[in-house]
Enzyme design. Structure first.
Site, PDB file in Angstrom:
ATOM      1  N   PRO A  33       0.816  -1.221   0.000  1.00 48.38           N
ATOM      2  CA  PRO A  33       0.000   0.000   0.000  1.00 48.38           C
ATOM      3  C   PRO A  33       0.847   1.266   0.000  1.00 48.38           C
ATOM      4  O   PRO A  33       0.348   2.346  -0.291  1.00 48.38           O
ATOM      5  CB  PRO A  33      -0.819  -0.108   1.296  1.00 48.38           C
ATOM      6  CG  PRO A  33      -0.766  -1.544   1.681  1.00 48.38           C
ATOM      7  CD  PRO A  33       0.540  -2.080   1.161  1.00 48.38           C
ATOM      8  N   ASP A  92      -9.713   0.388 -25.345  1.00 43.26           N
ATOM      9  CA  ASP A  92     -10.108   0.446 -23.938  1.00 43.26           C
ATOM     10  C   ASP A  92     -10.461   1.853 -23.492  1.00 43.26           C
ATOM     11  O   ASP A  92      -9.895   2.816 -23.979  1.00 43.26           O
ATOM     12  CB  ASP A  92      -8.969  -0.039 -23.036  1.00 43.26           C
ATOM     13  CG  ASP A  92      -8.769  -1.515 -23.170  1.00 43.26           C
ATOM     14  OD1 ASP A  92      -9.642  -2.174 -23.765  1.00 43.26           O
ATOM     15  OD2 ASP A  92      -7.736  -1.998 -22.693  1.00 43.26           O
ATOM     16  N   GLU A 132       2.571  -8.440   8.366  1.00 48.37           N
ATOM     17  CA  GLU A 132       2.696  -6.977   8.404  1.00 48.37           C
ATOM     18  C   GLU A 132       3.579  -6.453   7.278  1.00 48.37           C
ATOM     19  O   GLU A 132       3.726  -5.243   7.108  1.00 48.37           O
ATOM     20  CB  GLU A 132       3.259  -6.516   9.753  1.00 48.37           C
ATOM     21  CG  GLU A 132       2.449  -6.978  10.963  1.00 48.37           C
ATOM     22  CD  GLU A 132       0.962  -6.712  10.813  1.00 48.37           C
ATOM     23  OE1 GLU A 132       0.592  -5.550  10.553  1.00 48.37           O
ATOM     24  OE2 GLU A 132       0.172  -7.676  10.932  1.00 48.37           O
ATOM     25  N   ARG A 184      -2.474  -8.110 -21.130  1.00 50.72           N
ATOM     26  CA  ARG A 184      -3.394  -7.766 -22.221  1.00 50.72           C
ATOM     27  C   ARG A 184      -2.887  -6.629 -23.088  1.00 50.72           C
ATOM     28  O   ARG A 184      -3.465  -6.334 -24.129  1.00 50.72           O
ATOM     29  CB  ARG A 184      -4.811  -7.525 -21.688  1.00 50.72           C
ATOM     30  CG  ARG A 184      -4.936  -6.432 -20.696  1.00 50.72           C
ATOM     31  CD  ARG A 184      -6.296  -6.451 -20.019  1.00 50.72           C
ATOM     32  NE  ARG A 184      -7.388  -6.178 -20.954  1.00 50.72           N
ATOM     33  CZ  ARG A 184      -7.552  -5.012 -21.586  1.00 50.72           C
ATOM     34  NH1 ARG A 184      -6.700  -4.036 -21.413  1.00 50.72           N
ATOM     35  NH2 ARG A 184      -8.579  -4.841 -22.398  1.00 50.72           N
TER      36      ARG A 184
END
Ligand code: 4HQ
Length: 227
Positions: free
Chosen positions: A88, A168, A115, A153
């Site tokens: 994160p 896209d 963690e 992709r």
């Protein structure tokens, strides 16, 4: 594209990699995914991969030795390709980052658990840190699959012309227009007349307008040139 994935849970990957487009890409040798179990690089009797944090506090931290042994054992010292930690705390994974990374011929993805990893892994082994979004997962395995999917992709030849990555929404910078298929009426809900008209110029105009309206309504940030 060649991915080396370092994980404590290599069995989590097959359900996704062994189906559909990623399966076909692998069979065509456009994609190769090698899974490396970090536990295989432990040297102690109990195959220990984690330990308590220095300074106390809850949770467990992944030990550096098995991670260095795994990554350097497979990729050399220093590693022959970028080593990406899923966390994160990393830079946000976007379509633009996928387009940047597809230029690499090989990428290592390091999936943490608990963690996270000992800070020395970040400082002296990892070359890039990436987050797939602002939420907390139990491990880096789903983020690794998300990256493999979005990058694969973009490899020429992986998608058919029909679904080409250039069509896209994120490539055009707008959200997609509404899609319909048969039947023309379902529970009284009709497919817009223009789509059944056969007037391709008008259909194209309608779709562009829908894309613009939808983007303005739902993702005004995309029109302001940020992200
Ligand atoms: N993690 N994007 C691994 C994430 C995450 C994310 C949480 C990664 C736990 C150990 N990774 N640690 N979001 O939530 O990449």
């Amino acid at each position: 594209m060649h991915f080396d994935v370092f994980t404590l849970f290599p069995e989590m990957f097959s359900a996704y990699l062994d189906e559909s487009i990623l399966k076909r890409a692998r069979e065509a040798d456009l994609l190769r995914v090698e899974l490396h179990n970090i536990r295989d690089y432990t040297t102690d009797k109990h195959h220990t991969t984690d330990d308590v944090p220095y300074g106390g506090g809850g949770g467990m931290v992944m030990k550096p030795e098995p991670i260095f042994a795994a990554v350097e054992g497979v990729l050399g010292a220093p590693p022959v390709c970028p080593v990406i930690l899923l966390t994160p705390q990393g830079r946000r994974f976007t379509q633009k980052v996928a387009e940047e990374l597809v230029q690499q011929e090989r990428l290592a993805l390091l999936c943490g658990r608990y963690e996270g990893v000992d800070e020395r892994v970040r400082q002296h082994l990892v070359t890039d840190e990436i987050s797939i979004g602002d939420y907390v997962l139990t491990g880096g395995e789903l983020p690794a699959l998300v990256m493999i999917d979005a990058i694969t992709r973009l490899i020429p030849g992986v998608l058919g012309d029909e679904n080409a990555a250039s069509n896209d929404s994120h490539a055009s910078g707008l959200l997609e227009y509404p899609h319909y298929t048969r039947p023309p009426e379902f529970r009284g809900w009709e497919v817009p007349e223009v789509l059944r008209s056969g007037n391709h110029a008008e259909i194209e105009r309608w779709r562009q307008q829908q894309s613009r309206e939808r983007t303005q309504q739902r993702r005004p940030d995309m029109l302001e040139g940020e992200e």
